[in-house]
Motif scaffolding. Structure first.
Motif, PDB file in Angstrom:
ATOM      1  N   GLY A 103     -70.724  13.431  64.392  1.00  0.00           N
ATOM      2  CA  GLY A 103     -71.400  12.823  65.323  1.00  0.00           C
ATOM      3  C   GLY A 103     -71.511  13.659  66.717  1.00  0.00           C
ATOM      4  O   GLY A 103     -70.506  14.080  67.205  1.00  0.00           O
ATOM      5  N   ARG A 104     -72.841  13.921  67.047  1.00  0.00           N
ATOM      6  CA  ARG A 104     -73.234  14.850  68.346  1.00  0.00           C
ATOM      7  C   ARG A 104     -72.675  14.327  69.544  1.00  0.00           C
ATOM      8  O   ARG A 104     -72.397  14.893  70.451  1.00  0.00           O
ATOM      9  CB  ARG A 104     -74.545  15.285  67.989  1.00  0.00           C
ATOM     10  N   LYS A 105     -72.794  13.001  69.442  1.00  0.00           N
ATOM     11  CA  LYS A 105     -72.855  12.005  70.826  1.00  0.00           C
ATOM     12  C   LYS A 105     -71.427  11.361  70.943  1.00  0.00           C
ATOM     13  O   LYS A 105     -71.130  10.913  72.059  1.00  0.00           O
ATOM     14  CB  LYS A 105     -73.790  11.092  70.972  1.00  0.00           C
ATOM     15  N   ARG A 156     -66.842   7.409  70.519  1.00  0.00           N
ATOM     16  CA  ARG A 156     -66.638   7.061  69.089  1.00  0.00           C
ATOM     17  C   ARG A 156     -66.202   8.334  68.347  1.00  0.00           C
ATOM     18  O   ARG A 156     -66.272   9.350  69.021  1.00  0.00           O
ATOM     19  CB  ARG A 156     -67.909   6.578  68.821  1.00  0.00           C
ATOM     20  N   MET A 157     -65.879   7.927  67.320  1.00  0.00           N
ATOM     21  CA  MET A 157     -65.592   8.732  65.918  1.00  0.00           C
ATOM     22  C   MET A 157     -66.413   8.429  64.864  1.00  0.00           C
ATOM     23  O   MET A 157     -67.287   7.645  64.960  1.00  0.00           O
ATOM     24  CB  MET A 157     -63.966   9.018  65.551  1.00  0.00           C
ATOM     25  N   SER A 158     -66.513   9.461  63.945  1.00  0.00           N
ATOM     26  CA  SER A 158     -67.549   9.405  62.813  1.00  0.00           C
ATOM     27  C   SER A 158     -67.049   9.697  61.468  1.00  0.00           C
ATOM     28  O   SER A 158     -66.029  10.337  61.370  1.00  0.00           O
ATOM     29  CB  SER A 158     -68.726  10.290  63.091  1.00  0.00           C
ATOM     30  N   GLY A 159     -67.690   9.080  60.352  1.00  0.00           N
ATOM     31  CA  GLY A 159     -67.207   9.564  59.132  1.00  0.00           C
ATOM     32  C   GLY A 159     -68.234   8.950  58.137  1.00  0.00           C
ATOM     33  O   GLY A 159     -69.284   8.407  58.705  1.00  0.00           O
ATOM     34  N   ARG A 160     -68.036   8.839  56.986  1.00  0.00           N
ATOM     35  CA  ARG A 160     -69.102   8.488  56.067  1.00  0.00           C
ATOM     36  C   ARG A 160     -68.406   7.261  55.206  1.00  0.00           C
ATOM     37  O   ARG A 160     -67.315   7.440  54.937  1.00  0.00           O
ATOM     38  CB  ARG A 160     -69.198   9.600  54.985  1.00  0.00           C
ATOM     39  N   ALA A 161     -69.308   6.381  55.045  1.00  0.00           N
ATOM     40  CA  ALA A 161     -68.688   4.853  54.163  1.00  0.00           C
ATOM     41  C   ALA A 161     -68.816   5.228  52.886  1.00  0.00           C
ATOM     42  O   ALA A 161     -69.198   6.520  52.416  1.00  0.00           O
ATOM     43  CB  ALA A 161     -69.551   3.923  54.234  1.00  0.00           C
ATOM     44  N   ARG A 162     -68.112   4.628  51.909  1.00  0.00           N
ATOM     45  CA  ARG A 162     -68.169   5.219  50.463  1.00  0.00           C
ATOM     46  C   ARG A 162     -69.635   5.202  49.909  1.00  0.00           C
ATOM     47  O   ARG A 162     -69.753   5.997  48.961  1.00  0.00           O
ATOM     48  CB  ARG A 162     -67.325   3.924  49.569  1.00  0.00           C
ATOM     49  N   ASP A 163     -70.661   4.665  50.486  1.00  0.00           N
ATOM     50  CA  ASP A 163     -72.079   4.892  49.771  1.00  0.00           C
ATOM     51  C   ASP A 163     -72.588   5.821  50.627  1.00  0.00           C
ATOM     52  O   ASP A 163     -73.985   6.098  50.299  1.00  0.00           O
ATOM     53  CB  ASP A 163     -72.678   3.478  50.176  1.00  0.00           C
ATOM     54  N   GLY A 164     -71.805   6.732  51.268  1.00  0.00           N
ATOM     55  CA  GLY A 164     -72.478   8.084  51.799  1.00  0.00           C
ATOM     56  C   GLY A 164     -73.072   7.616  53.294  1.00  0.00           C
ATOM     57  O   GLY A 164     -73.437   8.584  53.906  1.00  0.00           O
ATOM     58  N   ARG A 165     -73.212   6.529  53.855  1.00  0.00           N
ATOM     59  CA  ARG A 165     -73.819   6.338  54.863  1.00  0.00           C
ATOM     60  C   ARG A 165     -72.841   7.012  56.210  1.00  0.00           C
ATOM     61  O   ARG A 165     -71.677   6.885  56.248  1.00  0.00           O
ATOM     62  CB  ARG A 165     -74.229   4.814  55.308  1.00  0.00           C
ATOM     63  N   LEU A 166     -73.640   7.415  57.238  1.00  0.00           N
ATOM     64  CA  LEU A 166     -73.015   7.731  58.315  1.00  0.00           C
ATOM     65  C   LEU A 166     -72.484   6.602  59.323  1.00  0.00           C
ATOM     66  O   LEU A 166     -73.678   5.966  59.549  1.00  0.00           O
ATOM     67  CB  LEU A 166     -73.717   8.980  59.107  1.00  0.00           C
ATOM     68  N   VAL A 167     -71.381   6.633  59.640  1.00  0.00           N
ATOM     69  CA  VAL A 167     -70.975   5.457  60.544  1.00  0.00           C
ATOM     70  C   VAL A 167     -70.100   6.096  61.802  1.00  0.00           C
ATOM     71  O   VAL A 167     -69.261   6.874  61.634  1.00  0.00           O
ATOM     72  CB  VAL A 167     -69.908   4.657  59.847  1.00  0.00           C
ATOM     73  N   HIS A 168     -70.837   5.672  62.776  1.00  0.00           N
ATOM     74  CA  HIS A 168     -70.222   6.136  64.309  1.00  0.00           C
ATOM     75  C   HIS A 168     -69.254   4.841  64.597  1.00  0.00           C
ATOM     76  O   HIS A 168     -69.527   3.672  64.661  1.00  0.00           O
ATOM     77  CB  HIS A 168     -71.043   6.328  65.352  1.00  0.00           C
ATOM     78  N   PRO A 228     -57.100   8.028  65.024  1.00  0.00           N
ATOM     79  CA  PRO A 228     -57.367   8.858  63.714  1.00  0.00           C
ATOM     80  C   PRO A 228     -57.696  10.205  63.712  1.00  0.00           C
ATOM     81  O   PRO A 228     -58.357  10.641  64.626  1.00  0.00           O
ATOM     82  CB  PRO A 228     -59.022   7.870  63.214  1.00  0.00           C
ATOM     83  N   ARG A 229     -57.520  10.873  62.617  1.00  0.00           N
ATOM     84  CA  ARG A 229     -57.672  12.414  62.454  1.00  0.00           C
ATOM     85  C   ARG A 229     -58.808  12.508  61.187  1.00  0.00           C
ATOM     86  O   ARG A 229     -58.949  11.572  60.304  1.00  0.00           O
ATOM     87  CB  ARG A 229     -56.539  12.883  61.974  1.00  0.00           C
ATOM     88  N   PRO A 230     -59.672  13.496  61.077  1.00  0.00           N
ATOM     89  CA  PRO A 230     -60.371  13.617  60.107  1.00  0.00           C
ATOM     90  C   PRO A 230     -59.543  13.847  58.966  1.00  0.00           C
ATOM     91  O   PRO A 230     -58.501  14.361  58.738  1.00  0.00           O
ATOM     92  CB  PRO A 230     -60.939  15.083  60.613  1.00  0.00           C
ATOM     93  N   GLY A 231     -59.903  13.030  57.865  1.00  0.00           N
ATOM     94  CA  GLY A 231     -59.298  12.903  56.780  1.00  0.00           C
ATOM     95  C   GLY A 231     -58.779  11.369  56.680  1.00  0.00           C
ATOM     96  O   GLY A 231     -58.306  11.064  55.384  1.00  0.00           O
ATOM     97  N   ASP A 232     -58.453  10.615  57.687  1.00  0.00           N
ATOM     98  CA  ASP A 232     -58.063   9.496  57.704  1.00  0.00           C
ATOM     99  C   ASP A 232     -58.891   8.524  57.258  1.00  0.00           C
ATOM    100  O   ASP A 232     -60.073   8.743  57.302  1.00  0.00           O
ATOM    101  CB  ASP A 232     -57.308   8.980  59.033  1.00  0.00           C
ATOM    102  N   ILE A 233     -58.517   7.242  56.839  1.00  0.00           N
ATOM    103  CA  ILE A 233     -59.224   6.178  56.337  1.00  0.00           C
ATOM    104  C   ILE A 233     -59.267   5.006  57.441  1.00  0.00           C
ATOM    105  O   ILE A 233     -58.187   4.531  57.830  1.00  0.00           O
ATOM    106  CB  ILE A 233     -58.786   5.617  55.091  1.00  0.00           C
ATOM    107  N   LEU A 266     -75.114   4.127  61.416  1.00  0.00           N
ATOM    108  CA  LEU A 266     -74.724   2.969  61.551  1.00  0.00           C
ATOM    109  C   LEU A 266     -73.638   3.033  62.734  1.00  0.00           C
ATOM    110  O   LEU A 266     -72.878   4.086  62.716  1.00  0.00           O
ATOM    111  CB  LEU A 266     -74.148   2.093  60.525  1.00  0.00           C
ATOM    112  N   ASN A 267     -73.555   1.705  63.324  1.00  0.00           N
ATOM    113  CA  ASN A 267     -72.519   1.792  64.627  1.00  0.00           C
ATOM    114  C   ASN A 267     -71.354   0.841  64.326  1.00  0.00           C
ATOM    115  O   ASN A 267     -71.801  -0.513  63.687  1.00  0.00           O
ATOM    116  CB  ASN A 267     -73.005   1.571  65.836  1.00  0.00           C
TER     117      ASN A 267
END
Length: 499
Positions: free
Chosen positions: A398-400, A406-418, A430-435, A448-449
């Protein structure tokens, strides 16, 4: 340990262009360099060795490479001990022409002999002349090479290299060679080794990933491999890219639907919706078969997110042909698409075809395609507002995020979520790698937000590894389990391409 005249460790920097296969090859290049005693440069601009891992698919790939080489020339003049190496698809294509155009380059190596790089660098230093080594067939399967991974939580795993197709717009088969399949046991050994280090998600890679098994005569091998990945304890997400519609079979759809850790996301390249253009492209499927696959996938997995590749302006494409592409887009309801304006790739049959489409016409069609796609992706994303999603927290998505909190990651379907972190802050952030589980509150065409408080936060071993600043490093995987070390993290690679 590779050292300079003062005894300090020589440093390296790898600069990557192109597809996921190139990104993973760069992980291998980094692993090779560190095994040879080099260390990653803290300042890439001051590296003793700069390695360009190139792509030949993108438009203007040649200009981009030579522009970057030209930018480095003054640095090389000031520091004669610096070395520059060029590998990847463009190196395989241009061979010795690279050192003719840029004589300050020290090493050129191809897609089939990545493992030769450290020896070529040493030979160039000793002989004080450029070394060019381009093999026409695979020297060793790339998985036998050491690999320095980019991520603590997600990893690429090659299941095959090369391609047996003859698409008229694509130069990859001539640069990567015929398909070579890796043995299932070796693939699963690498997957288990990654999971043992905390990796939660693997993406199975191949130029034509679902034709896996063709070399050893098992048409059901890919579906079996997906199911076998489902039995790896601790592996939470399995993805794959890129399949070919001609090889996409019902058993693979069943394996996706019935294996809990296989994500319901599918990248299915279309290229064109016109049967006439598909024939000219030598894509051995037609509109009806393509849409039939999409229908079967949605019947088995109604929540599947399907993405694609589309080329606009292929030689001879008429307005009617383009309208057929738009029609398939409307019926398929893609969640996103990689879109390309056709450009000539020297060495491909399409480059010499008659009826090359004027740039103005291609641009107009491309703009219409983007408009249609964004209407559809936005409508599909809006359906997810109010839905609960599981997000694998990522780094750099997430560039913004810093500005929005916010933080960002991928849902199970691959969509980007902020997502908003709510009360999760400080040591509990949360840290990168957490769920994180959260609820979607807003949809845009490309993301998606989730602006409410997270419903849950699960700390993982991958998050622990990220916090500690370590990533998996695999020795070569050929038979049995590999050994793993924990070097410093590798930064993200450059842009990608898809075929």
């Amino acid at each position: 340990m590779t050292t300079d005249l003062q005894g300090a460790s020589r440093t390296y920097d790898v600069r990557t262009y192109g597809c996921q296969m190139n990104v993973h090859d760069s992980e291998r290049i980094s692993g090779l360099m560190e095994d040879a005693g080099y260390v990653r440069a803290a300042d890439p601009e001051a590296a003793d060795v700069v390695v360009f891992n190139t792509c030949a698919v993108r438009e203007n790939a040649d200009n981009r490479l030579y522009g970057n080489l030209g930018h480095l020339r003054p640095t090389k003049v000031k520091n004669p001990g610096m070395q520059i190496a060029v590998g990847g698809c463009l190196a395989q294509k241009d061979k010795g022409d690279i050192v003719k155009k840029a004589p300050w380059v020290d090493v050129v190596f191809g897609t089939h002999n990545i493992g030769s790089l450290p020896a070529l660098l040493e030979r160039a230093r000793h002989n004080e002349e450029a070394q060019v080594e381009i093999l026409e067939s695979l020297e060793v399967f790339p998985s036998t090479l050491p690999t320095k991974r980019e991520s603590t939580y997600a990893g690429w795993v090659s299941i095959s290299v090369g391609c047996n197709n003859t698409c008229t717009f694509c130069i990859v088969p001539s640069l990567r060679g015929k398909e070579k399949d890796r043995r299932p046991g070796d693939i699963l050994a690498e997957v288990r080794a990654l999971v043992a280090e905390g990796v939660l998600e693997v993406t199975l890679l191949g130029q034509n990933v679902n034709s896996y098994g063709v070399e050893f005569g098992d048409k059901l091998a890919f579906g079996k491999l997906l199911r076998a990945c489902g039995e790896v304890e601790g592996l939470e997400r399995v993805r794959f890219t890129s399949p070919h519609p001609k090889d996409f079979t019902d058993d693979v759809i069943a394996a996706m639907a019935e294996t809990p850790n296989v994500c319901h996301s599918l990248h299915m390249p279309l290229q064109s919706g016109s049967d006439r253009v598909l024939k000219a492209m030598r894509r051995s499927y037609r509109q009806e078969k393509y849409l039939g696959i999409i229908e079967k996938v949605r019947a088995a997995m109604p929540d599947a997110a399907i993405t694609t590749d589309i080329i606009v302006g292929f030689p001879g494409e008429t307005d009617e042909d383009f309208e057929q592409t738009l029609e398939v887009v409307r019926q398929a309801r893609f969640s996103s698409a990689f879109t390309f304006q056709y450009s000539k790739r020297p060495g491909t049959p399409a480059a010499t075809m008659d009826e090359q489409i004027p740039k103005k016409v291609v641009q107009e069609r491309y703009d219409r395609l983007i408009t249609t796609l964004e209407e559809i992706t936005w409508a599909e994303n809006k359906k997810l507002v109010g839905e609960r999603v599981e997000v694998l927290v990522a780094v750099g998505e997430g560039r913004k995020d810093e500005r929005t909190g916010r933080m960002s990651g991928r849902a199970r379907d691959g969509r980007l979520v902020h997502f908003a972190t709510g009360d999760l802050s400080g040591a509990n952030a949360p840290r990168p790698g957490d769920i994180v589980e959260t609820v979607i509150t807003y949809a845009a065409p490309h993301h998606l937000n989730a602006d409410g408080d997270p419903l849950s936060h699960r700390r993982t071993r991958a998050g622990d590894a990220f916090e500690a600043g370590v990533t998996p490093k695999l020795k070569g995987v050929s038979l049995g389990l590999p050994t793993i070390g924990v070097p410093a993290p590798l930064p993200a690679a450059a842009d990608g391409c898809a075929l």
